[in-house]
Design a protein around this motif. Structure first.
Motif, PDB file in Angstrom:
ATOM      1  N   ASN A  95       0.818  -1.210   0.000  1.00  6.38           N
ATOM      2  CA  ASN A  95       0.000   0.000   0.000  1.00  6.38           C
ATOM      3  C   ASN A  95       0.852   1.260   0.000  1.00  6.38           C
ATOM      4  O   ASN A  95       0.444   2.299  -0.506  1.00  6.38           O
ATOM      5  CB  ASN A  95      -0.923  -0.004   1.223  1.00  6.38           C
ATOM      6  CG  ASN A  95      -1.873  -1.189   1.196  1.00  6.38           C
ATOM      7  OD1 ASN A  95      -2.629  -1.342   0.239  1.00  6.38           O
ATOM      8  ND2 ASN A  95      -1.812  -2.040   2.209  1.00  6.38           N
ATOM      9  N   VAL A  96       2.023   1.157   0.625  1.00 11.34           N
ATOM     10  CA  VAL A  96       2.936   2.301   0.771  1.00 11.34           C
ATOM     11  C   VAL A  96       4.329   1.789   0.399  1.00 11.34           C
ATOM     12  O   VAL A  96       4.681   0.649   0.726  1.00 11.34           O
ATOM     13  CB  VAL A  96       2.918   2.809   2.241  1.00 11.34           C
ATOM     14  CG1 VAL A  96       3.953   3.893   2.460  1.00 11.34           C
ATOM     15  CG2 VAL A  96       1.528   3.294   2.642  1.00 11.34           C
ATOM     16  N   ALA A  97       5.125   2.617  -0.283  1.00  9.29           N
ATOM     17  CA  ALA A  97       6.468   2.178  -0.685  1.00  9.29           C
ATOM     18  C   ALA A  97       7.363   1.964   0.542  1.00  9.29           C
ATOM     19  O   ALA A  97       7.440   2.838   1.416  1.00  9.29           O
ATOM     20  CB  ALA A  97       7.099   3.212  -1.613  1.00  9.29           C
ATOM     21  N   ALA A  98       8.020   0.820   0.602  1.00 12.00           N
ATOM     22  CA  ALA A  98       8.975   0.520   1.675  1.00 12.00           C
ATOM     23  C   ALA A  98       9.876  -0.615   1.197  1.00 12.00           C
ATOM     24  O   ALA A  98       9.630  -1.195   0.132  1.00 12.00           O
ATOM     25  CB  ALA A  98       8.249   0.117   2.957  1.00 12.00           C
ATOM     26  N   GLY A  99      10.892  -0.915   2.000  1.00 11.02           N
ATOM     27  CA  GLY A  99      11.743  -2.079   1.749  1.00 11.02           C
ATOM     28  C   GLY A  99      12.283  -2.149   0.338  1.00 11.02           C
ATOM     29  O   GLY A  99      12.743  -1.148  -0.222  1.00 11.02           O
ATOM     30  N   SER A 100      12.215  -3.342  -0.230  1.00 11.46           N
ATOM     31  CA  SER A 100      12.848  -3.570  -1.535  1.00 11.46           C
ATOM     32  C   SER A 100      12.195  -2.769  -2.657  1.00 11.46           C
ATOM     33  O   SER A 100      12.856  -2.395  -3.617  1.00 11.46           O
ATOM     34  CB  SER A 100      12.843  -5.065  -1.876  1.00 11.46           C
ATOM     35  OG  SER A 100      11.533  -5.515  -2.101  1.00 11.46           O
ATOM     36  N   LEU A 101      10.914  -2.467  -2.539  1.00  8.83           N
ATOM     37  CA  LEU A 101      10.262  -1.670  -3.597  1.00  8.83           C
ATOM     38  C   LEU A 101      10.773  -0.233  -3.579  1.00  8.83           C
ATOM     39  O   LEU A 101      11.060   0.346  -4.636  1.00  8.83           O
ATOM     40  CB  LEU A 101       8.729  -1.693  -3.464  1.00  8.83           C
ATOM     41  CG  LEU A 101       8.015  -0.766  -4.454  1.00  8.83           C
ATOM     42  CD1 LEU A 101       6.884  -1.465  -5.170  1.00  8.83           C
ATOM     43  CD2 LEU A 101       7.508   0.470  -3.759  1.00  8.83           C
ATOM     44  N   ALA A 102      10.917   0.335  -2.388  1.00  8.97           N
ATOM     45  CA  ALA A 102      11.411   1.716  -2.274  1.00  8.97           C
ATOM     46  C   ALA A 102      12.810   1.804  -2.899  1.00  8.97           C
ATOM     47  O   ALA A 102      13.117   2.737  -3.644  1.00  8.97           O
ATOM     48  CB  ALA A 102      11.439   2.138  -0.806  1.00  8.97           C
ATOM     49  N   LYS A 103      13.632   0.791  -2.618  1.00  8.01           N
ATOM     50  CA  LYS A 103      14.991   0.751  -3.131  1.00  8.01           C
ATOM     51  C   LYS A 103      14.985   0.617  -4.662  1.00  8.01           C
ATOM     52  O   LYS A 103      15.647   1.371  -5.375  1.00  8.01           O
ATOM     53  CB  LYS A 103      15.686  -0.473  -2.514  1.00  8.01           C
ATOM     54  CG  LYS A 103      17.160  -0.316  -2.342  1.00  8.01           C
ATOM     55  CD  LYS A 103      17.683  -1.445  -1.461  1.00  8.01           C
ATOM     56  CE  LYS A 103      19.195  -1.475  -1.501  1.00  8.01           C
ATOM     57  NZ  LYS A 103      19.720  -2.652  -0.816  1.00  8.01           N
ATOM     58  N   ARG A 104      14.194  -0.351  -5.145  1.00  7.48           N
ATOM     59  CA  ARG A 104      14.176  -0.667  -6.576  1.00  7.48           C
ATOM     60  C   ARG A 104      13.700   0.509  -7.409  1.00  7.48           C
ATOM     61  O   ARG A 104      14.185   0.766  -8.493  1.00  7.48           O
ATOM     62  CB  ARG A 104      13.264  -1.891  -6.791  1.00  7.48           C
ATOM     63  CG  ARG A 104      13.307  -2.494  -8.147  1.00  7.48           C
ATOM     64  CD  ARG A 104      12.564  -3.860  -8.223  1.00  7.48           C
ATOM     65  NE  ARG A 104      12.052  -4.391  -6.991  1.00  7.48           N
ATOM     66  CZ  ARG A 104      10.750  -4.457  -6.677  1.00  7.48           C
ATOM     67  NH1 ARG A 104       9.843  -4.037  -7.513  1.00  7.48           N
ATOM     68  NH2 ARG A 104      10.365  -4.951  -5.519  1.00  7.48           N
ATOM     69  N   LEU A 105      12.682   1.237  -6.894  1.00  9.48           N
ATOM     70  CA  LEU A 105      12.080   2.319  -7.684  1.00  9.48           C
ATOM     71  C   LEU A 105      12.585   3.704  -7.275  1.00  9.48           C
ATOM     72  O   LEU A 105      12.112   4.724  -7.785  1.00  9.48           O
ATOM     73  CB  LEU A 105      10.549   2.263  -7.584  1.00  9.48           C
ATOM     74  CG  LEU A 105       9.902   0.943  -8.059  1.00  9.48           C
ATOM     75  CD1 LEU A 105       8.398   1.037  -8.022  1.00  9.48           C
ATOM     76  CD2 LEU A 105      10.372   0.568  -9.461  1.00  9.48           C
ATOM     77  N   GLY A 106      13.520   3.744  -6.337  1.00 11.05           N
ATOM     78  CA  GLY A 106      14.087   5.038  -5.929  1.00 11.05           C
ATOM     79  C   GLY A 106      13.076   5.934  -5.249  1.00 11.05           C
ATOM     80  O   GLY A 106      13.089   7.156  -5.428  1.00 11.05           O
ATOM     81  N   LEU A 107      12.199   5.335  -4.452  1.00 10.26           N
ATOM     82  CA  LEU A 107      11.194   6.128  -3.728  1.00 10.26           C
ATOM     83  C   LEU A 107      11.592   6.209  -2.262  1.00 10.26           C
ATOM     84  O   LEU A 107      12.193   5.281  -1.723  1.00 10.26           O
ATOM     85  CB  LEU A 107       9.815   5.448  -3.819  1.00 10.26           C
ATOM     86  CG  LEU A 107       9.220   5.283  -5.217  1.00 10.26           C
ATOM     87  CD1 LEU A 107       7.959   4.414  -5.156  1.00 10.26           C
ATOM     88  CD2 LEU A 107       8.887   6.650  -5.805  1.00 10.26           C
ATOM     89  N   ASP A 108      11.245   7.323  -1.624  1.00  9.85           N
ATOM     90  CA  ASP A 108      11.448   7.395  -0.174  1.00  9.85           C
ATOM     91  C   ASP A 108      10.504   6.413   0.493  1.00  9.85           C
ATOM     92  O   ASP A 108       9.349   6.293   0.085  1.00  9.85           O
ATOM     93  CB  ASP A 108      11.104   8.804   0.342  1.00  9.85           C
ATOM     94  CG  ASP A 108      12.170   9.814  -0.051  1.00  9.85           C
ATOM     95  OD1 ASP A 108      13.323   9.398  -0.247  1.00  9.85           O
ATOM     96  OD2 ASP A 108      11.821  11.009  -0.181  1.00  9.85           O
TER      97      ASP A 108
END
Ligand code: UDP
Length: 233
Positions: A95-108
């Motif tokens: 629901n909210v960017a965190a962990g590996s997704l935040a890293k992969r997509l360059g999101l805070d």
């Protein structure tokens, strides 16, 4: 129900056969691992907390029409479940960017996303559970098209139910991992739902109330696991 030989020992649970071939006994351990088993430790009391929390959430989901493997709690750390054949897919709902997704997509971490994101990983420790998509799943026969449709429908419905449930307890459900199994040929929810498999942030302060406290050495791990269970009860 008599516990028979151990069928499987995973990172956080042991699975035993029972005298009923359609039932397994799951025993939750205090062992904690992260980064594909590279980081190892113990979270005292975690097994009992995850056992109780999973039971509580499985019951709520059943009431709302999601079939699960949960049958009954038989001790602090043990539950009886339906004997399923686990689909070798991890389903991640975000629901909210965190962990590996935040890293992969360059999101805070903490970036709200426009829609819920579903991801799949191939459950394979030797390969480090690589991310895959629907095409891979069908191409290498990890699930059929029909099974995958049910998995997707259940995962999104589970998300709606859990987001609301946690929100009422002042917890923001950031992301979580699900596993499904086949029982009498039908897809049902299996594995566990706990602070080991969810990212849970306090709704007001964003304090992390999950396994990231262990992964990232944030301290207060045991206390936070207990706090989450207390908030749910
Ligand atoms: N997760 C899990 N088991 C795994 C991988 C992920 O339970 O083997 C959960 C994790 O706790 C988080 C969500 O799935 O709630 C998304 O995890 P992510 O892909 O960000 O990986 P991580 O940062 O945990 O390595």
């Amino acid at each position: 129900m008599d516990k028979k030989e151990m069928l499987y020992e995973g990172k956080a649970k042991k699975v035993f056969k029972t005298d009923d071939e359609k039932r397994y006994l799951v025993k939750y351990k205090d062992d904690a691992t992260a980064f594909n088993g590279v980081k190892k430790g113990t979270i005292v009391g975690k097994g009992a907390i995850n056992n109780k929390m999973s039971a509580l959430l499985f019951k709520i989901l059943e009431e709302k029409g999601i079939p699960t493997h949960f049958e009954e709690l038989i001790s602090d750390r043990e539950m009886v479940v339906k004997a399923v054949e686990i689909l070798p897919i991890e389903v991640i709902v975000r629901n909210v960017a965190a962990g590996s997704l935040a890293k992969r997509l360059g999101l805070d971490e903490g970036t709200k996303m426009e829609t819920t994101v579903l991801e799949y990983c191939y459950k394979n420790d030797d390969l480090g559970d690589p991310m895959i998509n629907e095409y891979h799943i069908k191409a290498i026969n990890l699930a059929t098209k029909e099974q995958l449709e049910v998995v997707e429908e259940y995962a999104l419905k589970i998300n709606d139910i859990l987001v609301k449930f946690f929100k009422e307890r002042n917890i923001n459900l950031i992301d979580f991992k699900l596993e499904f199994g086949l029982y009498d040929g039908k897809v049902i929810l299996a594995d566990e739902i706990s602070p080991d498999t969810c990212r849970l942030w306090d709704l007001k302060t964003n304090k992390k109330l999950d396994k990231d406290r262990f992964r990232r050495d944030l301290g207060d791990v045991e206390a936070v696991y207990e706090e989450v269970l207390d908030r749910l009860k």
